[in-house]
Write a protein that holds these residues in place. Structure first.
Motif, mmCIF file in Angstrom:
data_model
loop_
_atom_site.group_PDB
_atom_site.id
_atom_site.type_symbol
_atom_site.label_atom_id
_atom_site.label_comp_id
_atom_site.label_asym_id
_atom_site.label_seq_id
_atom_site.Cartn_x
_atom_site.Cartn_y
_atom_site.Cartn_z
ATOM 1 N N GLN A 83 1.020 -1.123 -0.041
ATOM 2 C CA GLN A 83 -0.170 0.020 0.212
ATOM 3 C C GLN A 83 0.727 1.379 0.032
ATOM 4 O O GLN A 83 0.420 2.089 -0.368
ATOM 5 N N SER A 84 2.138 1.203 0.641
ATOM 6 C CA SER A 84 2.947 2.283 0.802
ATOM 7 C C SER A 84 3.342 2.768 -0.717
ATOM 8 O O SER A 84 3.426 3.836 -1.124
ATOM 9 N N LEU A 85 3.799 1.643 -1.339
ATOM 10 C CA LEU A 85 4.320 1.575 -2.883
ATOM 11 C C LEU A 85 3.162 2.180 -3.774
ATOM 12 O O LEU A 85 3.092 3.108 -4.664
ATOM 13 N N LEU A 86 1.873 1.645 -3.672
ATOM 14 C CA LEU A 86 0.885 2.053 -4.441
ATOM 15 C C LEU A 86 0.430 3.497 -4.244
ATOM 16 O O LEU A 86 0.332 4.355 -4.992
ATOM 17 N N PHE A 87 0.644 3.898 -2.825
ATOM 18 C CA PHE A 87 0.153 5.434 -2.806
ATOM 19 C C PHE A 87 1.164 6.369 -3.344
ATOM 20 O O PHE A 87 1.021 7.440 -3.694
ATOM 21 N N GLY A 88 2.633 5.743 -3.239
ATOM 22 C CA GLY A 88 3.784 6.563 -3.773
ATOM 23 C C GLY A 88 3.422 6.699 -5.201
ATOM 24 O O GLY A 88 4.054 7.698 -5.743
ATOM 25 N N TYR A 89 2.990 5.594 -5.915
ATOM 26 C CA TYR A 89 3.203 5.743 -7.496
ATOM 27 C C TYR A 89 1.750 6.033 -8.063
ATOM 28 O O TYR A 89 1.658 6.792 -8.983
ATOM 29 N N ALA A 90 0.711 5.380 -7.501
ATOM 30 C CA ALA A 90 -0.579 5.646 -7.901
ATOM 31 C C ALA A 90 -1.386 7.014 -7.490
ATOM 32 O O ALA A 90 -2.090 7.523 -8.183
ATOM 33 N N ALA A 91 -1.246 7.263 -6.210
ATOM 34 C CA ALA A 91 -1.998 8.313 -5.673
ATOM 35 C C ALA A 91 -1.062 9.745 -5.725
ATOM 36 O O ALA A 91 -0.611 10.299 -4.888
ATOM 37 N N THR A 92 -0.906 10.036 -7.154
ATOM 38 C CA THR A 92 -0.184 11.424 -7.119
ATOM 39 C C THR A 92 -1.113 12.278 -8.250
ATOM 40 O O THR A 92 -1.813 12.024 -8.871
ATOM 41 N N TYR A 93 -1.102 13.484 -7.790
ATOM 42 C CA TYR A 93 -1.610 14.575 -8.620
ATOM 43 C C TYR A 93 -0.868 15.291 -9.441
ATOM 44 O O TYR A 93 -1.113 16.172 -10.171
ATOM 45 N N ASP A 94 0.619 14.729 -9.474
ATOM 46 C CA ASP A 94 1.501 15.493 -10.124
ATOM 47 C C ASP A 94 1.202 15.421 -11.665
ATOM 48 O O ASP A 94 0.615 14.101 -11.885
ATOM 49 N N LEU A 95 1.247 16.316 -12.415
ATOM 50 C CA LEU A 95 1.043 15.907 -13.999
ATOM 51 C C LEU A 95 2.511 15.798 -14.717
ATOM 52 O O LEU A 95 3.315 16.554 -14.949
ATOM 53 N N ASN A 96 2.760 14.410 -14.849
ATOM 54 C CA ASN A 96 3.959 13.980 -15.409
ATOM 55 C C ASN A 96 4.108 14.037 -16.549
ATOM 56 O O ASN A 96 4.823 14.248 -17.619
ATOM 57 N N GLN A 97 2.766 13.419 -17.286
ATOM 58 C CA GLN A 97 2.824 13.431 -18.857
ATOM 59 C C GLN A 97 1.186 13.635 -19.320
ATOM 60 O O GLN A 97 0.403 13.076 -18.729
ATOM 61 N N ALA A 98 1.040 14.665 -20.034
ATOM 62 C CA ALA A 98 -0.379 14.768 -20.628
ATOM 63 C C ALA A 98 -0.437 15.127 -21.916
ATOM 64 O O ALA A 98 0.447 15.566 -22.799
ATOM 65 N N ASP A 99 -1.349 14.279 -22.954
ATOM 66 C CA ASP A 99 -1.549 14.254 -24.046
ATOM 67 C C ASP A 99 -2.517 15.448 -24.599
ATOM 68 O O ASP A 99 -3.688 15.473 -23.922
ATOM 69 N N TYR A 100 -2.218 16.218 -25.466
ATOM 70 C CA TYR A 100 -2.887 17.075 -25.904
ATOM 71 C C TYR A 100 -3.315 17.310 -27.441
ATOM 72 O O TYR A 100 -2.277 16.555 -28.340
ATOM 73 N N ALA A 101 -4.127 17.924 -28.171
ATOM 74 C CA ALA A 101 -4.316 18.141 -29.313
ATOM 75 C C ALA A 101 -3.982 19.767 -29.866
ATOM 76 O O ALA A 101 -4.592 20.551 -28.982
ATOM 77 N N LEU A 102 -3.582 19.809 -30.915
ATOM 78 C CA LEU A 102 -3.228 21.305 -31.373
ATOM 79 C C LEU A 102 -4.169 21.301 -32.520
ATOM 80 O O LEU A 102 -4.266 20.648 -33.628
ATOM 81 N N LEU A 103 -4.683 22.508 -32.619
ATOM 82 C CA LEU A 103 -5.550 23.063 -33.808
ATOM 83 C C LEU A 103 -4.934 24.563 -34.007
ATOM 84 O O LEU A 103 -5.398 25.464 -33.419
ATOM 85 N N ASP A 104 -4.008 24.562 -34.961
ATOM 86 C CA ASP A 104 -3.301 25.687 -35.159
ATOM 87 C C ASP A 104 -3.719 26.205 -36.624
ATOM 88 O O ASP A 104 -3.267 25.723 -37.605
ATOM 89 N N GLN A 105 -4.545 27.321 -36.651
ATOM 90 C CA GLN A 105 -5.065 28.064 -37.805
ATOM 91 C C GLN A 105 -4.207 28.848 -38.296
ATOM 92 O O GLN A 105 -4.660 29.711 -39.178
ATOM 93 N N SER A 106 -3.254 29.481 -37.364
ATOM 94 C CA SER A 106 -2.278 30.467 -37.835
ATOM 95 C C SER A 106 -1.133 30.098 -38.539
ATOM 96 O O SER A 106 -0.846 30.537 -39.613
ATOM 97 N N HIS A 107 -0.596 28.912 -38.239
ATOM 98 C CA HIS A 107 0.563 28.296 -39.062
ATOM 99 C C HIS A 107 1.574 29.337 -39.191
ATOM 100 O O HIS A 107 2.318 29.585 -40.377
ATOM 101 N N SER A 108 2.004 30.222 -38.040
ATOM 102 C CA SER A 108 2.898 31.339 -38.173
ATOM 103 C C SER A 108 4.057 30.869 -37.439
ATOM 104 O O SER A 108 3.993 29.959 -36.531
ATOM 105 N N ALA A 109 5.082 31.719 -37.492
ATOM 106 C CA ALA A 109 6.215 31.586 -36.413
ATOM 107 C C ALA A 109 5.860 31.984 -35.105
ATOM 108 O O ALA A 109 6.593 30.884 -34.153
ATOM 109 N N ALA A 110 4.994 32.668 -34.742
ATOM 110 C CA ALA A 110 4.722 32.959 -33.482
ATOM 111 C C ALA A 110 4.002 31.781 -32.791
ATOM 112 O O ALA A 110 4.379 31.235 -31.803
ATOM 113 N N SER A 111 3.133 31.311 -33.637
ATOM 114 C CA SER A 111 2.201 29.836 -33.007
ATOM 115 C C SER A 111 3.207 28.792 -32.883
ATOM 116 O O SER A 111 2.962 27.984 -31.894
#
Length: 376
Positions: free
Chosen positions: A40-68
């Motif tokens: 349970q201590s190992l599970l709490f350490g690894y599973a019960a975390t609110y840290d955002l270590n990796q997140a998948d996102y989607a991009l909709l870039d309608q600018s296609h510019s150097a700034a974006s």
């Protein structure tokens, strides 16, 4: 020192020694003292975390510019955000969020760079999947920090007093990022499982301990029929408990339900049957009620931690993500939350129903086999 006091102390010490020996002489008891705490201590350490270590996102870039492009490079350079999809039209946003392919969509408008160069404020839309409010809030916070750094660098290079980029955030399925909207639908499954698992685990063990189990065996009922008779009442009780939690969620906390009751209860029925199968397996291997309760409480904590109720499964290490595949609560919580908050139908959540059916198909025959095996 008074001799009677010394005798009292010695008697207490001898009694303590006897209790320690009773606990430690059994290898199974020694394992139970060490293994659950370590696990349970190992599970709490690894599973019960609110840290955002990796997140998948989607991009909709309608600018296609150097700034974006510079903004996207800075976002992905954090090492936290991984682009799961590149969208072409705003109509693709709903598909990506509904399928949970991405935690959020970053939408950059077509006049993004022109507005910045003209000294105007350019809005970037952040559409977040808020079915898990904690993760959604963390992701929005990280993106805001990245945009703040981007703004500081832009002002240093191009001047200007105001921040050139502004984030407009929208949270889908939980507009105010309320934890209760995420937690309470999940509790419809979680709370019923706690009671159902314990009730079922004590069923056969209670009969065996009280001596009425032998009387049950002399009846014309077969072992399979006895197991079915033991399974049906906990299934009904579990559904009643789920209904109570559903009523509290709807009527007391006023969390609106978008889905169908038929779809919801179809999923809850499969989940409850799978939970009863696990409970009957525990009961079949337990010699008495004490063992059944102990095994149940040891099992409940990992099931809760690996369910995704409080922390997303995708934030856990890969080995734990594989372990969650044997946890019916993981699929039940995802099913209930999607039906409750999104209003999806059976055709959308079928991938959650199949594992529940498989777990029930494995645990119920296993419980019957263990039941017959102990009779030999």
């Amino acid at each position: 020192m008074n001799a009677s006091f010394i005798d009292t102390v010695l008697r207490i010490l001898n009694l303590c020694r006897k209790e320690f020996l009773a606990v430690l002489k059994d290898p199974a008891s020694r394992a139970i003292l060490i293994v659950p705490a370590l696990m349970q201590s190992l599970l709490f350490g690894y599973a019960a975390t609110y840290d955002l270590n990796q997140a998948d996102y989607a991009l909709l870039d309608q600018s296609h510019s150097a700034a974006s492009t510079a903004l996207v490079v800075r976002l992905e350079g954090t090492g936290i955000f991984h682009r799961a999809a590149t969208l072409r039209t705003p109509a693709d946003i709903e598909r990506v969020i509904d399928a949970q392919d991405a935690l959020f969509v970053l939408h950059i408008g077509p006049r993004f760079e022109q507005q910045m160069q003209a000294g105007e404020e350019a809005a970037v839309q952040l559409i977040v999947d808020a079915r898990n409010s904690n993760t959604a809030g963390s992701a929005a916070g990280y993106v805001s920090a990245v945009v703040a750094d981007f703004n500081a660098q832009w002002r240093a290079q191009h001047g200007g007093a105001q921040a050139p980029v502004r984030i407009d955030s929208r949270a889908w399925y939980n507009p105010n990022l309320e934890t209760r909207w995420n937690l309470m639908p999940g509790m419809i499954a979680a709370l019923s499982m706690l009671q159902t698992l314990l009730l079922t685990a004590l069923s056969v063990a209670r009969e065996r301990e009280q001596g009425t189990f032998d009387q049950l065996l002399v009846t014309p009922l077969t072992p399979t029929e006895i197991m079915i008779g033991k399974a049906v009442p906990p299934v009904l009780i579990g559904l009643v408990q789920s209904t109570i939690v559903l009523g509290v969620t709807l009527l007391w906390f006023k969390v609106p339900m978008a889905g169908s009751f038929v779809t919801l209860y179809a999923g809850l029925l499969c989940f409850t049957i799978a939970s009863v199968g696990i409970g009957l397996s525990i009961s079949a291997v337990s010699a008495n009620m004490q063992q059944a309760m102990l095994y149940t409480f040891v099992l409940i904590m990992p099931l809760m931690l690996l369910s995704g109720l409080t922390t997303p499964v995708r934030n856990m290490p890969e080995a734990l993500q594989i372990a969650t595949l044997a946890n019916p609560l993981r699929f039940a919580i995802d099913l209930v939350q999607r039906v409750y908050l999104e209003g999806v139908g059976l055709l959308t959540v079928w991938h959650n129903l199949i594992p529940l059916v498989v777990i029930a198909a494995v645990t119920l025959p296993l419980a019957a086999w263990l039941f017959r095996h102990r009779l030999v």
